[in-house]
Design a protein around this motif. Structure first.
Motif, PDB file in Angstrom:
ATOM      1  N   HIS A   1       0.849  -1.197   0.000  1.00 34.49           N
ATOM      2  CA  HIS A   1       0.000   0.000   0.000  1.00 34.49           C
ATOM      3  C   HIS A   1       0.878   1.238   0.000  1.00 34.49           C
ATOM      4  O   HIS A   1       1.830   1.335   0.781  1.00 34.49           O
ATOM      5  CB  HIS A   1      -0.913   0.051   1.239  1.00 34.49           C
ATOM      6  CG  HIS A   1      -1.768   1.289   1.262  1.00 34.49           C
ATOM      7  ND1 HIS A   1      -1.340   2.487   1.790  1.00 34.49           N
ATOM      8  CD2 HIS A   1      -3.009   1.519   0.770  1.00 34.49           C
ATOM      9  CE1 HIS A   1      -2.286   3.390   1.635  1.00 34.49           C
ATOM     10  NE2 HIS A   1      -3.313   2.832   1.025  1.00 34.49           N
TER      11      HIS A   1
ATOM     12  N   GLY B   1      -7.790   5.578  -5.688  1.00 30.26           N
ATOM     13  CA  GLY B   1      -6.380   5.591  -5.267  1.00 30.26           C
ATOM     14  C   GLY B   1      -5.881   6.957  -4.852  1.00 30.26           C
ATOM     15  O   GLY B   1      -5.025   7.069  -3.967  1.00 30.26           O
TER      16      GLY B   1
ATOM     17  N   ASN C   1      -3.247   2.734  -2.799  1.00 31.02           N
ATOM     18  CA  ASN C   1      -3.394   1.439  -3.471  1.00 31.02           C
ATOM     19  C   ASN C   1      -2.081   0.680  -3.384  1.00 31.02           C
ATOM     20  O   ASN C   1      -1.043   1.286  -3.089  1.00 31.02           O
ATOM     21  CB  ASN C   1      -3.730   1.667  -4.960  1.00 31.02           C
ATOM     22  CG  ASN C   1      -5.201   1.433  -5.254  1.00 31.02           C
ATOM     23  OD1 ASN C   1      -5.843   0.579  -4.631  1.00 31.02           O
ATOM     24  ND2 ASN C   1      -5.737   2.197  -6.187  1.00 31.02           N
TER      25      ASN C   1
END
Ligand code: IPD
Ligand code: CA
Ligand code: CA
Ligand code: CA
Length: 257
Positions: free
Chosen positions: A204, A232, A237
């Protein structure tokens, strides 16, 4: 006459060099969480760039790691500037050279411009959509590494379980995949575009860590995941980016296909 991007480029250099000066005169550091530090330089660089961007591009929105989101005048027509004032703050406060300022511009759900500046290393990366990627003025072109010579950059996100990262390391070592974790995701992505490393994976990242580097990789001929998918920009993301052949070869290993 300088255009807006040249003015912004000078402002990014000035802000990064200001962070160097601030460090010399003594830092006061607070923490937002595990290995997530903030110094007065993070705040100063973000404030300085926010001011410049708001005066150059008054219609646009702004998203900075330290100050959050300022909505654009009209979300349908304007874009958002996304800033990490210091990526790799842990390195920066320790006096290491592996940190950078990262600035990206998103419009129509696409990354339009990306800058990554590493003042201690004297590296200024710049990419514009459709116009290539450059390091200190020289155009970048990604080549696949020789067989067996690939090095993957890694980051560990505090948002994901530690076990997941441990499993990844076990898998990479089992498969004899070389990796490095230098502690500044935005700069490691930029270094994929210049070939210092050949790929980058993190489970992430936030948009301020990722966007500028992803455009650099794309514009220099590499492959990147669709970061702006699924909100995102605001939620972040996973990131996987690499030279073309490595991308194909590792997709399966990283459970991406
Ligand atoms: C962090 C660094 C680190 C990455 C983390 C980021 P910061 O950014 O890029 O390498 O693994 O996910 O949050 O806090 O130094 O700006
Ligand atoms: Ca941080
Ligand atoms: Ca960061
Ligand atoms: Ca940061």
């Amino acid at each position: 006459m300088q255009d807006e991007y040249q003015v912004l480029e000078s402002a990014i250099k000035q802000a990064g060099q200001r962070a160097q000066t601030i460090r010399q005169s003594g830092l006061s550091v607070t923490t937002k969480g595990r290995q997530d530090f903030v110094s007065q330089a993070d705040i100063a660089v973000e404030d300085e760039l926010k001011q410049v961007i708001r005066s150059l591009f008054p219609e646009d929105g702004f998203l900075g790691e330290e100050s959050g989101l300022i909505q654009s005048v009209d979300a349908n027509t304007s874009g958002v500037w996304v800033i990490d004032p210091i990526d790799g703050t842990t390195n920066y406060v320790q006096g290491m050279d592996y940190w950078c300022v990262s600035v990206a511009y998103v419009k129509n759900n696409e990354i339009q411009v990306g800058f990554v500046y590493a003042p201690d290393r004297d590296e200024f990366f710049m990419a514009k959509k459709g116009q290539g990627a450059y390091l200190n003025g020289a155009q970048l072109a990604i080549h696949d590494p020789e067989k067996g010579q690939a090095i993957i950059g890694l980051g560990r996100s505090n948002r994901r379980p530690v076990q997941e990262y441990c499993d990844l390391i076990l898998m990479l070592d089992t498969q004899n995949v070389e990796y490095r974790r230098f502690g500044a995701g935005a700069l490691m992505l930029a270094h994929v575009s210049s070939g210092l490393v050949h790929g980058y994976f993190e489970s992430h990242l936030n948009s301020w860590d990722a966007l500028a580097g992803l455009l650099l990789i794309k514009e220099s001929g590499g492959q990147v995941t669709d970061f702006l998918n699924n909100d995102g920009l605001l939620s972040g993301n996973p990131v996987w980016a690499a030279s073309p052949q490595l991308w194909e070869n590792l997709n399966k290993l990283l459970f991406l296909v």
